[in-house]
Design a protein around this motif. Structure first.
Motif, PDB file in Angstrom:
ATOM      1  N   ALA A  63      42.154 -19.422  -5.416  1.00 30.00           N
ATOM      2  CA  ALA A  63      41.741 -19.938  -6.723  1.00 30.00           C
ATOM      3  C   ALA A  63      40.759 -21.075  -6.507  1.00 30.00           C
ATOM      4  CB  ALA A  63      42.946 -20.400  -7.523  1.00 30.00           C
ATOM      5  N   THR A  85      38.093 -15.768 -13.949  1.00 31.60           N
ATOM      6  CA  THR A  85      39.354 -16.259 -14.494  1.00 31.60           C
ATOM      7  C   THR A  85      40.341 -15.123 -14.725  1.00 31.60           C
ATOM      8  OG1 THR A  85      38.647 -16.055 -16.791  1.00 31.60           O
ATOM      9  CG2 THR A  85      38.113 -18.126 -15.646  1.00 31.60           C
ATOM     10  N   ALA A  86      41.599 -15.499 -14.816  1.00 31.62           N
ATOM     11  CA  ALA A  86      42.644 -14.511 -15.090  1.00 31.62           C
ATOM     12  C   ALA A  86      42.447 -13.882 -16.459  1.00 31.62           C
ATOM     13  CB  ALA A  86      44.020 -15.173 -14.993  1.00 31.62           C
ATOM     14  N   GLU A  87      41.939 -14.677 -17.404  1.00 32.16           N
ATOM     15  CA  GLU A  87      41.700 -14.149 -18.745  1.00 32.16           C
ATOM     16  C   GLU A  87      40.631 -13.053 -18.729  1.00 32.16           C
ATOM     17  OE1 GLU A  87      43.757 -17.902 -19.002  1.00 32.16           O
ATOM     18  OE2 GLU A  87      41.899 -17.339 -17.959  1.00 32.16           O
ATOM     19  N   TYR A 131      48.511 -12.118 -13.068  1.00 31.11           N
ATOM     20  CA  TYR A 131      49.113 -13.028 -12.093  1.00 31.11           C
ATOM     21  C   TYR A 131      50.019 -12.259 -11.117  1.00 31.11           C
ATOM     22  CZ  TYR A 131      47.501 -17.065 -14.794  1.00 31.11           C
ATOM     23  OH  TYR A 131      46.728 -18.008 -15.437  1.00 31.11           O
ATOM     24  N   VAL A 162      47.574 -11.522 -19.237  1.00 33.23           N
ATOM     25  CA  VAL A 162      47.296 -12.485 -18.174  1.00 33.23           C
ATOM     26  C   VAL A 162      48.475 -12.564 -17.208  1.00 33.23           C
ATOM     27  CG1 VAL A 162      46.904 -14.936 -17.690  1.00 33.23           C
ATOM     28  CG2 VAL A 162      45.700 -13.829 -19.584  1.00 33.23           C
ATOM     29  N   GLY A 211      37.696 -19.864 -10.534  1.00 34.85           N
ATOM     30  CA  GLY A 211      38.556 -18.744 -10.883  1.00 34.85           C
ATOM     31  C   GLY A 211      39.087 -18.106  -9.609  1.00 34.85           C
ATOM     32  N   TYR A 212      39.523 -16.878  -9.706  1.00 36.15           N
ATOM     33  CA  TYR A 212      40.064 -16.181  -8.545  1.00 36.15           C
ATOM     34  C   TYR A 212      38.954 -15.457  -7.804  1.00 36.15           C
ATOM     35  CZ  TYR A 212      44.590 -17.308 -10.488  1.00 36.15           C
ATOM     36  OH  TYR A 212      45.676 -18.003 -10.962  1.00 36.15           O
ATOM     37  N   ARG A 228      38.463 -24.137  -8.324  1.00 29.78           N
ATOM     38  CA  ARG A 228      38.428 -24.991  -9.508  1.00 29.78           C
ATOM     39  C   ARG A 228      36.992 -25.350  -9.875  1.00 29.78           C
ATOM     40  NH1 ARG A 228      43.350 -26.922 -10.926  1.00 29.78           N
ATOM     41  NH2 ARG A 228      45.033 -26.703  -9.410  1.00 29.78           N
ATOM     42  N   GLY A 248      34.066 -16.814  -8.420  1.00 28.32           N
ATOM     43  CA  GLY A 248      35.291 -16.969  -9.181  1.00 28.32           C
ATOM     44  C   GLY A 248      35.288 -16.250 -10.514  1.00 28.32           C
TER      45      GLY A 248
END
Length: 211
Positions: A53, A22-24, A38, A34, A60-61, A55, A20
């Motif tokens: 995604a 994160t988008a950030e 998306y 960001v 993350g993605y 958790r 994962g």
């Protein structure tokens, strides 16, 4: 970077991680907002790329774990530079696992056309690497270490210390430390429970325990 180019790069980035992110982090990696990330992730999903995604810690993605990866496509320049760095690692003995690295480099070279191999690899010979290689080690020792480390198996070694005293030990390799002139094993002596370093060039014999 144009959007089409960014989408391709984003897909390659996710494919290379399989964990994962994160988008950030993705936004910082590709120098966009960001919100743009998306939208890009939605576009990849629309193109049938299984982006999900996750958790929790390390989430993350990421690509779906059951996704079968297509072949990696190198550009000629990418492949040539990977080969150049691989050859440097072998010549300087930066990595003890030279056999596996040689096999990997052969596969990377195959990504180049005949003309690209001739032109780009010849050009890369103009690159000069200066350094002091690590001390040489025996091939059977390197092969046993590689198997023990990757498979998380104990290793039985015959070790000669600085006083030329030879001992046989069973160790669990925690990490491989590559210094300027030598490669050391950060390992736990299974008999004493002590953690210490063993210089790879001072190991005369090695075998995976239980092999």
């Amino acid at each position: 970077m144009q959007r089409t180019e960014r989408l391709f790069a984003l897909a390659e980035y996710l494919r290379g991680r399989r964990t994962g992110v994160t988008a950030e982090v993705l936004a910082e990696r590709f120098s966009v907002t960001v919100r743009t990330i998306y939208r890009d992730l939605d576009a990849l999903r629309a193109a049938a790329l299984p982006v999900g995604a996750e958790r929790g810690r390390g989430g993350g993605y990421a690509l779906d774990r059951g996704y079968s990866l297509p072949p990696v496509n190198f550009t000629a320049r990418e492949a040539a530079l990977v080969v150049a760095l691989g050859r440097f690692a072998i010549d300087m003995r930066l990595l003890p696992f030279t056999g596996t690295l040689e096999s990997a480099l052969d596969k990377v070279r195959s990504a180049l056309s005949t003309s690209a191999q001739r032109e780009l690899l010849d050009r890369l010979r103009e690159l000069t690497f200066l350094g002091v290689p690590s001390l040489p080690t025996r091939k059977p020792v390197r092969e046993a270490l590689e198997r023990a480390w990757f498979e998380r198996q104990p290793l039985r070694i015959t070790y000669v210390d600085s006083n030329f005293l030879e001992t046989v030990r069973e160790v669990r390799v925690e990490s491989v430390v590559m210094d300027r002139h030598e490669t050391r094993l950060d390992a736990v002596d299974l008999a004493s429970g002590e953690r210490r370093h063993f210089r790879l060039d001072r190991i005369t014999r090695a075998e995976v325990v239980g092999a």
